[in-house]
Design an enzyme around this catalytic site. Structure first.
Site, PDB file in Angstrom:
ATOM      1  N   LYS A 116       0.691  -1.075   0.200  1.00 29.11           N
ATOM      2  CA  LYS A 116       0.080   0.046  -0.023  1.00 29.11           C
ATOM      3  C   LYS A 116       0.796   1.119  -0.005  1.00 29.11           C
ATOM      4  CE  LYS A 116      -3.732  -2.373   1.858  1.00 29.11           C
ATOM      5  NZ  LYS A 116      -3.396  -3.730   1.267  1.00 29.11           N
ATOM      6  N   LYS A 158      -1.765   1.320   8.947  1.00 25.52           N
ATOM      7  CA  LYS A 158      -2.025   0.132   8.113  1.00 25.52           C
ATOM      8  C   LYS A 158      -0.952  -0.597   7.737  1.00 25.52           C
ATOM      9  CE  LYS A 158      -6.008   2.462   5.522  1.00 25.52           C
ATOM     10  NZ  LYS A 158      -6.681   2.622   4.237  1.00 25.52           N
ATOM     11  N   GLY A 164      -8.547  -6.733   4.404  1.00 25.76           N
ATOM     12  CA  GLY A 164      -9.698  -7.311   5.244  1.00 25.76           C
ATOM     13  C   GLY A 164      -9.832  -6.400   6.608  1.00 25.76           C
ATOM     14  N   HIS A 208     -16.550   4.932   1.480  1.00 28.57           N
ATOM     15  CA  HIS A 208     -15.723   4.078   1.053  1.00 28.57           C
ATOM     16  C   HIS A 208     -15.916   3.615  -0.373  1.00 28.57           C
ATOM     17  CE1 HIS A 208     -12.578   0.618   1.861  1.00 28.57           C
ATOM     18  NE2 HIS A 208     -12.932   0.628   0.609  1.00 28.57           N
ATOM     19  N   ARG A 292      -6.087  -8.477  -6.239  1.00 26.09           N
ATOM     20  CA  ARG A 292      -6.813  -9.915  -6.244  1.00 26.09           C
ATOM     21  C   ARG A 292      -8.334  -9.787  -6.302  1.00 26.09           C
ATOM     22  NH1 ARG A 292      -9.284  -8.770  -1.203  1.00 26.09           N
ATOM     23  NH2 ARG A 292      -8.369  -7.677   0.374  1.00 26.09           N
TER      24      ARG A 292
END
Length: 447
Positions: A116, A158, A164, A208, A292
């Site tokens: 990320k 993060k 998840g 989001h 993914r």
């Protein structure tokens, strides 16, 4: 086309992939831990191989065992599903080293976009708006705290290789930061085997919004519309829907075009999701990319008519995308609810156990993705999600009513679930009117 694919996962996503392979005439190899001997994916696959004890580190995260099993069973490709090794660049590269096709992007692309902090740096260079944060991974609490003070509190901590909701913490000040950093890092190591972290400014009360993209080896990139994933608890999505009913057509077009631009900027291949935060003013920022398939991919499939798993497999085999952007006609509205074996009255504590009775409702526009059955014992070692319910109808309110009806019919005995909690959320006037953001659960429920 592949003759045989090994599925390096478990649960409903393994079952979903097996069914897609069966429709394509491809044989499948299931892998399972000792705790999953009676799992549905083991029963449905053409072959099944036990790869170790219950602990993920000794089974589903063991790269060498997965590779050796693929070689021994002569599987030409590995589908990683989501979670576990699905965003692990080392695993993708190991597959390539042994001549096994990894059904997903290359290790290099996972490093660039799945990590990320690296992804944010790449997007910033490509001119994509990003949330302010660290430009490179941080590993120790002391250096992370220095960076957090420059960014400004509150900050999100993060996991660079995460997903998840795992490996994430929100720090409101410097006093609580070190403890939260250590907790997030340990969770990231346990879940992904990677302790590199990054920080970003916390955007308060955003929506989001994520865009599903699909790309082939010939430079073709399409999007399958956007999903609103704002109903979350501790950064874990609970309800997802497509399309987002509360953005303008202009914003929708801009955010989807930006996602395609982002994928093209890095030469992306296979399925991916570009995630954005949309603030109260309508401005959006790139947050991260998931390299993914996503848990919530069914809602995009229903509104677009594109089977993402089959598309993933075809693209990995070297075929071009089966559809062009102009071929996709978005219709209707889809909602997904995640049914978890957990107790909302006790801080959503996981509740593994034996499914004594089970009734899964059906009907027009109702889809159930699951791997449980009556008599199945849900093990305590893995994610608590046991069923995904997807409801599709002509518009948002019709889809909500259908989902409420389905949740009302759903019956499970032997394990506690979040079913009643989701039923309550769907009936909440603010949810139905669209007056919600990522802090909806925290604002309306005492948990």
């Amino acid at each position: 086309m592949f003759r045989k694919i090994l599925i390096a996962n478990r649960g409903e996503i393994a079952v979903r992939i097996i069914r897609a392979c069966r429709e394509m005439g491809i044989r499948t190899v299931a892998v399972y831990s000792e705790a999953d001997e009676d799992a549905m994916h083991v029963r449905l696959a053409d072959e099944a191989v036990c790869i170790g004890p219950a602990a993920p580190s000794a089974s589903y995260l063991d790269m060498d065992r997965l590779i050796s099993t693929a070689l021994a069973t002569k599987a030409e490709a590995i589908h990683p599903g989501f979670g576990f090794l699905s965003e692990n660049a080392d695993f993708a590269e190991k597959c390539a080293k042994f001549g096994i096709t990894f059904i997903g992007p290359s290790g290099e692309l996972i490093d660039k976009m799945g990590n990320k902090s690296e992804a944010k740096h790449t997007m910033k260079e490509a001119g994509i708006p990003v949330v302010p944060g660290t430009d490179s991974p941080v590993y120790e609490a002391e250096e992370a705290l220095e960076a957090a003070e420059v960014i400004g509190f509150p900050v999100m901590i993060k996991a660079s290789a995460g997903g998840g909701g795992k490996g994430m913490r929100l720090a409101w000040n410097s006093q609580e930061f070190p403890g939260l950093f250590h907790a997030a890092k340990q969770e990231a190591v346990n879940a992904f085997g990677d302790g590199s972290m990054y920080l970003e400014r916390y955007v308060q009360s955003p929506r989001h919004i994520e865009v599903q993209i699909m790309a082939d080896k010939f430079g073709n990139v399409i999007h399958l519309g956007e999903r609103d994933c704002s109903v979350q608890r501790r950064h874990q999505k609970m309800i997802e829907e497509s399309p987002c009913a509360f953005i303008s057509p202009e914003t929708r077009e801009k955010i989807c075009d930006t996602a395609v631009q982002a994928a093209k900027a890095v030469g992306y291949e296979n399925a991916g999701t570009i995630e954005f935060l949309l603030d109260q003013s309508g401005e959006f920022f790139f947050m991260e990319m998931n390299t993914r398939i996503q848990v919530e991919h069914p809602v995009s499939e229903l509104v677009s008519g594109v089977d993402l798993i089959r598309e993933q497999i075809s693209v990995a085999a070297g075929l071009p995308l089966s559809v062009k952007q102009e071929d996709i006609c978005f219709r209707g509205h889809a909602l997904e609810c995640r049914i978890n074996a957990e107790d909302p009255l006790h801080n959503f504590m996981p509740c593994p156990g034996t499914v004594e009775k089970l009734y899964l409702p059906g009907g027009n526009g109702v889809r159930m993705d699951t791997a449980i059955y009556p008599g199945y014992t849900i093990p305590p070692y893995y994610d608590s999600m046991i069923v995904k319910i997807i409801a599709y109808d002509r518009d948002r309110m019709s889809a909500i009513r259908k989902m409420i009806s389905v949740l009302g019919e759903f019956r499970i005995k032997g394990v506690t679930t979040n079913l009643d909690f989701l039923y309550d959320v769907l009936n909440h006037p603010d949810f139905q009117s669209g007056m919600f953001s990522t802090d909806f659960i925290e604002r309306h429920y005492e948990l």
